[in-house]
Design an enzyme around this catalytic site. Structure first.
Site, PDB file in Angstrom:
ATOM      1  N   CYS A   9      62.062  21.642  -2.619  1.00 15.42           N
ATOM      2  CA  CYS A   9      63.332  22.448  -2.625  1.00 15.42           C
ATOM      3  C   CYS A   9      63.456  23.136  -2.210  1.00 15.42           C
ATOM      4  O   CYS A   9      62.720  24.367  -2.196  1.00 15.42           O
ATOM      5  CB  CYS A   9      63.359  22.757  -4.602  1.00 15.42           C
ATOM      6  SG  CYS A   9      65.547  23.405  -4.708  1.00 15.42           S
ATOM      7  N   CYS A  66      68.216  19.005   2.315  1.00 17.68           N
ATOM      8  CA  CYS A  66      68.115  19.366   0.893  1.00 17.68           C
ATOM      9  C   CYS A  66      67.134  17.597   0.225  1.00 17.68           C
ATOM     10  O   CYS A  66      67.584  16.546   0.362  1.00 17.68           O
ATOM     11  CB  CYS A  66      69.434  18.927   0.100  1.00 17.68           C
ATOM     12  SG  CYS A  66      69.715  18.655  -1.829  1.00 17.68           S
TER      13      CYS A  66
END
Ligand code: DGL
Length: 262
Positions: free
Chosen positions: A184, A74
């Site tokens: 992302c 992440c």
């Protein structure tokens, strides 16, 4: 520490599955405990303190399950928490960051775009990374509010997703970017849609492969690569509603899986 222990991989939700897939392809013998912190997704707008607190919670979970390394799959959690986690926990932690370097090297127009969460783009880590390439290329960033929430749906609203993507990508195209960085992990699930909007001449760059390779070299350095021939097992955990998460993770992983409570 034993090389037969599993590796922890976590994200705010299903985004990290794109990294998990690459890890599993490159290191099929490694067992993985994948955690989707779905009850707290998205991380993007939540702020560093909250993300550090959640990341610590997930690290404690991994310690109690005896992992040999953790991948923070992440960008937002890496930007907010990885430095703190490396201070607090004595095990290898692999983080990630938007692929500005390969994008800057590959760009011929000299203009690249970055799609990421508001948290990643506002972080000191990203500002520092960007400043290293700012002179070589022009970097146009676009925080993509709302996209992660859509990707976290069992049945995504593709019309709404395409609408948001057009809103975020059009300004990049107007600035003549020739490369778009997916900053992302969730956005890897939208590569087809992003390519359709950006057109065939724009390169789409992510870090999924690089993170999987980095995990391999970190494990090798520490003599922790699993060396038997037994295929690794993948176990999925989520902090969210398990009946929903089972459907969501199965959709994104591409096959029916079981999901355990965090
Ligand atoms: N998948 C994440 C990332 O790479 C987090 C997205 C979110 O929860 O906002 O940034």
């Amino acid at each position: 520490m034993s090389s037969s222990l599993p590796v922890g991989v976590f994200d705010s939700g299903v985004g990290g599955l794109s990294i998990l897939e690459k890890i599993h392809q490159l290191h099929p013998r490694e067992s993985i405990l994948y955690v989707a912190d779905s009850a707290f997704a998205p991380y993007g707008p939540k702020g560093d303190e909250f993300i550090i607190q959640r990341s610590r919670h997930l690290m404690d979970f991994y310690l109690s399950h005896q992992v040999k390394a953790v991948v923070v799959a992440c960008n937002t959690a890496t930007a907010a928490a990885v430095a703190q986690l490396r201070e607090d926990y004595d095990l290898p932690i692999v983080g990630m960051e938007p692929a500005l370097k390969p994008a800057a090297l590959a760009s011929s127009s000299g203009v690249i775009g970055v799609l990421a969460t508001e948290g990643t783009l506002a972080s000191d880590k990203f500002v520092d990374l960007k400043s290293r390439f700012d002179g070589d290329v022009e970097i146009i960033t676009k925080p993509c509010s709302g996209l992660v929430e859509h990707i976290e749906q069992v049945v995504p609203d593709w019309q709404a997703i395409n609408h948001l993507l057009k809103e975020y990508i059009t300004p990049l195209l107007d600035k003549k970017v020739d490369t778009i960085v997916l900053g992302c992990t969730h956005y890897s699930f939208l590569t087809t849609q992003i390519k359709e909007i950006a057109g065939p001449d724009i390169a789409i760059v992510d870090t999924d492969d690089a993170v999987a390779r980095r995990l391999g070299s970190v494990l090798e350095e520490k003599d922790l690569l699993k060396n038997d021939k037994v295929p690794g097992e993948i176990t999925f955990y989520s902090s969210g509603d398990l009946s929903i998460q089972k459907k969501l993770i199965s959709r994104c992983w591409g096959k029916e899986v079981n999901v355990l409570p965090l």
